[in-house]
Design an enzyme around this catalytic site. Structure first.
Site, mmCIF file in Angstrom:
data_model
loop_
_atom_site.group_PDB
_atom_site.id
_atom_site.type_symbol
_atom_site.label_atom_id
_atom_site.label_comp_id
_atom_site.label_asym_id
_atom_site.label_seq_id
_atom_site.Cartn_x
_atom_site.Cartn_y
_atom_site.Cartn_z
ATOM 1 N N GLU A 141 0.823 -1.213 0.000
ATOM 2 C CA GLU A 141 0.000 0.000 0.000
ATOM 3 C C GLU A 141 0.858 1.265 0.000
ATOM 4 O O GLU A 141 1.162 1.811 1.061
ATOM 5 C CB GLU A 141 -0.963 0.031 1.199
ATOM 6 C CG GLU A 141 -1.887 1.249 1.169
ATOM 7 C CD GLU A 141 -2.748 1.399 2.421
ATOM 8 O OE1 GLU A 141 -3.662 2.240 2.389
ATOM 9 O OE2 GLU A 141 -2.503 0.705 3.418
ATOM 10 N N LYS B 141 -2.786 -2.051 -2.798
ATOM 11 C CA LYS B 141 -3.832 -1.164 -2.264
ATOM 12 C C LYS B 141 -3.408 0.264 -2.590
ATOM 13 O O LYS B 141 -2.380 0.740 -2.094
ATOM 14 C CB LYS B 141 -4.026 -1.359 -0.757
ATOM 15 C CG LYS B 141 -5.126 -0.454 -0.187
ATOM 16 C CD LYS B 141 -5.543 -0.850 1.225
ATOM 17 C CE LYS B 141 -6.605 0.114 1.754
ATOM 18 N NZ LYS B 141 -7.174 -0.314 3.048
#
Length: 296
Positions: free
Chosen positions: A178, A214
């Site tokens: 992420e 993400k």
């Protein structure tokens, strides 16, 4: 691969739904509790604060609408993984409902340098991964932040994320990488493009099992399609990043193949004071809206 892991892999790969982010940690917990209608005067130390947020998460994961039909996964904070809900360990309860458990493993962010915030050093990562595997967790999540379109900083973030992903993958866990682009950045679009370039280069050099990404929803809709289509990417999920649920769902629906992994946008209408019927109805509405945008 165990039977459970193969079933979890199938749910994440082909499930028609989204991943709930229930992983607020130390710094973000008071804000999450305030949004839930619990002020800072309700707790006097970290233990009391974490007990209150655990009660909130337990209420969410035991709600009738929180199941694998629309919520295919959930990202947990370490204390949530170690806790119980409905009289069962949280990861076990989730998987009984068809929801694949993930664990947030990063230890927070360094101060900004070169326009980015790298993750803090994480010497206990291997021990934590071992505990997660023992509890039936499928994958992990770790977050860093891009504030400016700085080529050196963005390359450093991607290099660090993939180095940690390699450590995680040795435990048989699927890492969610992420590198969040700050949606309020004046250089958001340029940062998206630099990040895309570095992620594609890192993926082309990745030799392990597929990873997950993400990402912040890009300024230009569809920009991350090469990541969605990449053979070494299991799934691309999006954070809400400060958008309201309505805004986040509208942006998400413009990016086919990306599904939600929302936190604030999922929880924004839930309040501690609600009756169970009110709480379940409100959560159900949020789940329906985020699910619809994820499968649009």
């Amino acid at each position: 691969m165990t039977t459970a892991n193969a079933e979890m892999l199938d749910q994440i790969k082909s499930g028609q739904g989204f991943i709930a982010a229930l992983d607020q940690s130390g710094g973000s917990t008071p804000k999450a509790l305030k949004g839930y209608g619990i002020g800072e005067d309700a707790f006097s130390n970290d233990e009391e604060m974490f007990a209150l947020i655990h009660d909130m998460r337990s209420r969410i994961v035991t709600a009738p609408c929180f199941n694998g039909e629309k919520v295919i996964g959930a990202i947990l904070f370490e204390r949530t993984m170690d806790g119980q809900a409905g009289g069962k360990p949280v990861p076990s309860l989730l998987w009984e409902r068809g929801v694949v458990p993930f664990l947030k493993v990063d230890k927070g962010l360094e101060d900004e340098a070169d326009g980015v915030q790298l993750m803090k050093a994480n010497p206990g990562l291997d021990d934590l991964c071992g505990r997660a595997v023992a509890k039936g967790v499928f994958g992990t999540k770790m977050r860093s932040v891009v504030n400016l379109a700085h080529p050196v900083g963005i390359k450093a973030i991607v290099d660090q994320q993939f180095a940690e992903a390699a450590r995680i993958a040795t435990h048989g866990l699927v890492p969610i990488i992420e590198p969040e682009v700050n949606i309020k950045s004046a250089e958001r679009d340029a940062a998206d493009r630099l990040l895309l370039k570095e992620l594609l280069a890192a993926l082309d050099g990745w030799t392990g099992a597929p990873v997950m990404l993400k990402l912040s929803l890009p300024a230009e809709a569809g920009l991350f399609q090469p990541l969605v289509d990449h053979p070494r990417v299991l799934r691309v999920v999006a954070l809400s990043g400060g958008f309201t649920r309505g805004e986040a769902c509208a942006e998400l629906a413009k990016n086919p193949g990306i599904i939600a992994s929302f936190s604030r946008a999922l929880l924004e209408d839930l309040r501690h004071q609600m009756s169970d019927d009110e709480f379940n109805a409100s959560l159900g509405t949020a789940i329906d809206e985020i699910h619809a945008a994820s499968v649009a």
